[in-house]
Design an enzyme around this catalytic site. Sequence first.
Site, PDB file in Angstrom:
ATOM      1  N   CYS A   1       0.836  -1.200   0.000  1.00 35.23           N
ATOM      2  CA  CYS A   1       0.000   0.000   0.000  1.00 35.23           C
ATOM      3  C   CYS A   1       0.874   1.254   0.000  1.00 35.23           C
ATOM      4  CB  CYS A   1      -0.968  -0.037   1.170  1.00 35.23           C
ATOM      5  SG  CYS A   1      -2.383   1.075   0.946  1.00 35.23           S
TER       6      CYS A   1
ATOM      7  N   HIS B   1      -3.561  -5.545   1.281  1.00 37.99           N
ATOM      8  CA  HIS B   1      -3.303  -5.780   2.692  1.00 37.99           C
ATOM      9  C   HIS B   1      -3.614  -7.245   3.029  1.00 37.99           C
ATOM     10  CE1 HIS B   1      -2.432  -1.730   4.004  1.00 37.99           C
ATOM     11  NE2 HIS B   1      -3.480  -1.274   3.346  1.00 37.99           N
TER      12      HIS B   1
END
Length: 502
Positions: A332, A437
């Site tokens: 991310c 994630h």
Amino acid sequence: MKGIMIQGTASDVGKSLVVTALCRILSNEGVKIAPFKSQNMSNNSYVTVDGKEIGRAQGIQAEAARTEATVWMNPILLKPRSHQDSEVVYLGKAIETFSGREYREQFYEKGLEVIQESFHQLSKEFEMVVIEGAGSPVEINLKDRELVNMKVAALADVPVILVADIDRGGVFASIVGTLELLDPEERKHVAGLIINKFRGDITLFEDGIQWLEEKTGIPVLGVLPYIDHHMIDGEDSLSIAGQFANQKQGNLDVAVIHLPFISNYSDLEPFLYEEDVSIRWVRKGDEFGAPDAVIIPGTKSTIQDLKFLREQGLDVKIKNHFESGGFTVGICGGYQILGEEIVDEAGTDTGIVNRMVQGIGLIPGKTIFFHEKETTRARASYHENTGFPKTHGLEGYEIHLGNTFIKKNGCSFLRLEDGKEEGYFQNHGQIIGSYLHHLFHNDEWRNRWLNLIRIQKGLPPQETRKIQEFKGERFDTLASEMKRHLKWELLKEIIEKWSPKE
């Protein structure tokens, strides 16, 4: 709707873990149970099945309760973006960024309304709610407009169990001091005490239990043991210190960059259960050493944390590590940091429209920050570029404002369920970037990546450790251990017969 609230004498006394255990115990007894926390402050978040964002602790507690997490379980999530400002996620959607003062002055009434609406919605589906407080209920400078402790207990009209951490010391003062600072009406809600994180011979604390009950007039409902490696995801930065403090020395040295505004560090927790992996948190250039792999995790403020890396000399360390053949992964915000360029087109990361900064430059990509955040659960398979078989799917979730555009073809990491390409993969996995994630919670992928490192070091590859299979077991183990040390029937009686003391 019946319920109980778990408050603490301080942060990190174990409230989240106690709530998780109670959710599982009650679920095991056939109660349709919901966790609840009115206002969470954490960059460790969870994506619901409908793509909404809540605090990670409540998502895990819902799993323990064997129910699907919803925004009504955590209607307000505050995600720190600086030392002064936090993004407000309201019913799963980011709405605005406030300073602490602005939030207190402008959001209080709206907060009360959504808390009451949440209780109304939960009461339609559940028989009971286990509510988690935050920090301490007696922060005097904040009490008049608090939305998460005794005000919530009053709105829900539930008894409060006060939890104290004996491991940090001062347990008697913390309990008595907290009770003394409560207003008389607030104190009427406190129906029990729990001592958490006890080590050693419990018989040596029996006099302490008697003293507390005589001094406060409140029963001690249990002395819970210190539970190490409980595998329940943490919530905040204090949990990082606790979970990774006693790291083993494994053959594989994995350095994780400890960003000031780190988010979703639960991405790294599976490595705790790999016997030959040692996780190190690195904050400064002189702590970097010579790791086998570097992971840059997510962040709530990509550009600020990139500035931090440069100030600490870590950008140079990461580049040198890669150039010498070391493995590097960015997740991310870490993926964005590894790119060539970041443009804050909407001003959503820095507050400055069209601000542009150079990234570390190991990934040929440009990140642009937009107004709308993407939050979604995701399923994927390996992109054909990786050479890995597609027999194993990967699951995770995405939470990000920016999108990264790769300038080269044929170097994607994953192919999402909708056919879109995702991430970056080159040099046989030596460098990887992804918005997914919980990437390393996928057992087959985690083992595949670790085996690449093992083979490079001349070590034999290992079999896959099925961490995911332990998920239900860990909830049941936690529930069993906690229940064994609680006066469980008395606690249930408090819930069933609750009425505020006159």
